[in-house]
Each structure stands twice: as structure tokens, then as C-alpha cells.
Design an enzyme around this catalytic site. Structure first.
Site, PDB file in Angstrom:
ATOM      1  N   SER A  68      18.955 -26.066  -4.684  1.00 36.03           N
ATOM      2  CA  SER A  68      18.090 -26.580  -3.713  1.00 36.03           C
ATOM      3  C   SER A  68      19.030 -26.724  -2.752  1.00 36.03           C
ATOM      4  O   SER A  68      20.224 -28.431  -3.197  1.00 36.03           O
ATOM      5  CB  SER A  68      16.806 -27.457  -3.876  1.00 36.03           C
ATOM      6  OG  SER A  68      16.506 -28.367  -2.649  1.00 36.03           O
TER       7      SER A  68
ATOM      8  N   TYR B 180      13.217 -35.502  -6.062  1.00 28.86           N
ATOM      9  CA  TYR B 180      13.827 -33.510  -5.919  1.00 28.86           C
ATOM     10  C   TYR B 180      14.945 -34.234  -5.992  1.00 28.86           C
ATOM     11  O   TYR B 180      15.280 -32.993  -6.632  1.00 28.86           O
ATOM     12  CB  TYR B 180      12.800 -33.267  -5.155  1.00 28.86           C
ATOM     13  CG  TYR B 180      13.019 -31.762  -4.846  1.00 28.86           C
ATOM     14  CD1 TYR B 180      12.899 -31.340  -6.332  1.00 28.86           C
ATOM     15  CD2 TYR B 180      13.466 -31.709  -4.085  1.00 28.86           C
ATOM     16  CE1 TYR B 180      12.758 -30.068  -6.221  1.00 28.86           C
ATOM     17  CE2 TYR B 180      13.764 -29.829  -3.862  1.00 28.86           C
ATOM     18  CZ  TYR B 180      13.496 -29.293  -4.818  1.00 28.86           C
ATOM     19  OH  TYR B 180      13.430 -27.855  -5.016  1.00 28.86           O
TER      20      TYR B 180
END
Length: 245
Positions: A133, A145
Site C-alpha cells: 500500500s 495499517y
């Protein structure tokens, strides 16, 4: 090794979003795809649509993961399963948010590779695609995250060293905002509605196309990292808050 030289693929997180789009793309290229996810009903529907082999599995169950995947002959692994919890505020996140994100995005991610990669190396063929990501590349408002995807980033780079001389390629795909169920699961339906639609976001098929591009490159080409964001998504900027003392 281009896609035509491969026969089998395994895609995790395959019941929706990027995973399901990747199953469709690889199956359309003639690969026998095993689709792995927790939601058996979604996988069965995908199997009817694409001819893939469904494998209902909770990847956070390490014992079950190894029983299902260890030693399995896989030419293309797409390590896609992941989630984000506690996205709004790290300080307000629960212990469960931390544990679930890390157990899925880091621990299960590594165990999948550990189960599948040795067979690739033994056969001196294969391609691993790890879904990272932009949160693993740049500071964003997502410490949990971001930490998990930062781990994917460094694991991918270090694995390239481990794989030297094996003939196995490795690609990390780092998407920006993609319209999937991710934000709904991370922040709830209302938050997702407020976030999506601000600009023309990526679609799961865009990421699947990038995966096919990397896997279909000539064997001499290892596409190490693909950073792919919507045209109108810009990462960066300085935000200042004055604290009165």
C-alpha cells in the site's frame, strides 16, 4: 517466464475486491487458480463464474494455513489478504484492532510465503506478488495499517535477497485508494460513503491489470515495485497545529 509459461496460481483475500478481480484476470489468462478467503459463499460464486478452485480458509489460523498450503505447487502467488482496523485514530484504537490487523497483514502474510515459497525455489520457477500500500511507503494517518504495510514493504525487499539465484521473481504492488470493501470494514459504511467519490478512484481491475503486467513480463524482468494511485490522489502536504503553552 511469462504467464503462458505458468500453470497454477493462488490468490488470497479472493472473495471480493482486488483478490476477486485478480482471480478473474489470471483465470482469463488460462491459469488454474485457487481462490482463498474466509467467505465460502463468495468463493463458490466466484468458482461458478471463473472456474477457480475455492478454498475457504482463515489465514490467521496458522495451523490450518500450513495444513492447506505447505508444499502446494504454485506458480503464481498473489498475497493479497489484508484489512485495516483502528484507522481513525491510533490512540483510540482497541487492542483487538492492533492484533487483528497485524495478525492478518503481517503474520498470516509471512506464513503464506513460508508455506508456498520453498516449493517454488525447489522447482526454480514462480512469481510472488505481495499487495502492499502507499501507506507502507509514505506517512499517512494510519499508524497500525501503515506499520503492517511497512512490514510488507521491507519483507518484500529482503525476500529478493533470499531468492537470489532461485529463478523466483517477486513484485510488490502499492495501491492508493481503490473502491473495495476495505473502507467499509475499516471504518464503517457511513465513513466509506463520505470518503469514496471525492475523485475518480482506482477500481480493483486496475490493480489486477498491474499484477498481470508484472507476471507477464519476460523472465529477465523483475518488476520489483509498482506504485499505483488515482490521477487525482496526491500524497503529501504539511499540516500545522499551533499548541499554546
Amino acid at each position: 517466464m511469462a504467464i503462458a509459461d505458468y500453470e497454477t496460481a493462488l490468490v488470497t483475500g479472493a472473495s471480493a475486491g482486488i483478490g476477486a478481480a485478480t482471480v478473474r484476470a489470471l483465470a482469463a489468462k488460462g491459469l488454474a487458480v485457487t481462490a482463498v478467503a474466509r467467505r465460502a459463499d463468495r468463493l463458490e460464486a466466484l468458482a461458478v463464474e471463473t472456474g477457480c478452485t475455492p478454498l475457504a480458509l482463515d489465514l490467521t489460523d496458522t495451523k490450518a494455513l500450513n495444513e492447506a498450503l505447505r508444499g502446494r505447487e504454485v506458480d503464481v502467488l498473489v498475497n493479497n489478504a489484508g484489512l485495516g482496523r483502528g484507522m481513525a485514530s491510533f490512540l483510540e484504537a482497541s487492542a483487538e484492532d492492533i492484533d487483528l490487523t497485524i495478525s492478518t497483514n503481517v503474520i498470516a502474510f509471512l506464513h503464506v510465503i513460508h508455506a508456498v515459497a520453498p516449493n517454488m525455489v525447489a522447482r526454480k520457477t514462480g512469481h510472488m506478488v505481495n499487495i502492499g500500500s502507499i501507506a507502507g511507503l509514505y506517512p499517512l494517518q494510519s499508524p497500525i495499517y501503515g506499520a503492517s504495510k511497512g512490514a510488507v514493504r521491507l519483507a518484500s525487499q529482503n525476500l529478493r535477497i533470499d531468492l537470489e539465484g532461485s529463478g523466483v521473481r517477486l513484485t510488490e504492488i502499492c495501491p492508493g485508494r481503490v473502491v473495495t470493501e476495505f473502507l467499509v470494514q475499516a471504518s464503517g459504511e457511513e465513513a466509506a460513503r463520505n470518503i469514496y467519490g471525492q475523485f475518480d478512484e482506482l477500481q480493483p481491475e486496475d490493480i489486477a491489470d498491474a499484477i498481470v503486467y508484472a507476471v507477464d513480463a519476460p523472465w529477465r524482468v523483475n518488476v520489483s515495485t509498482i506504485e499505483i494511485v488515482p490521477t487525482e490522489q496526491i500524497i503529501g502536504g504539511i499540516h500545522t497545529t499551533r499548541v499554546e503553552r
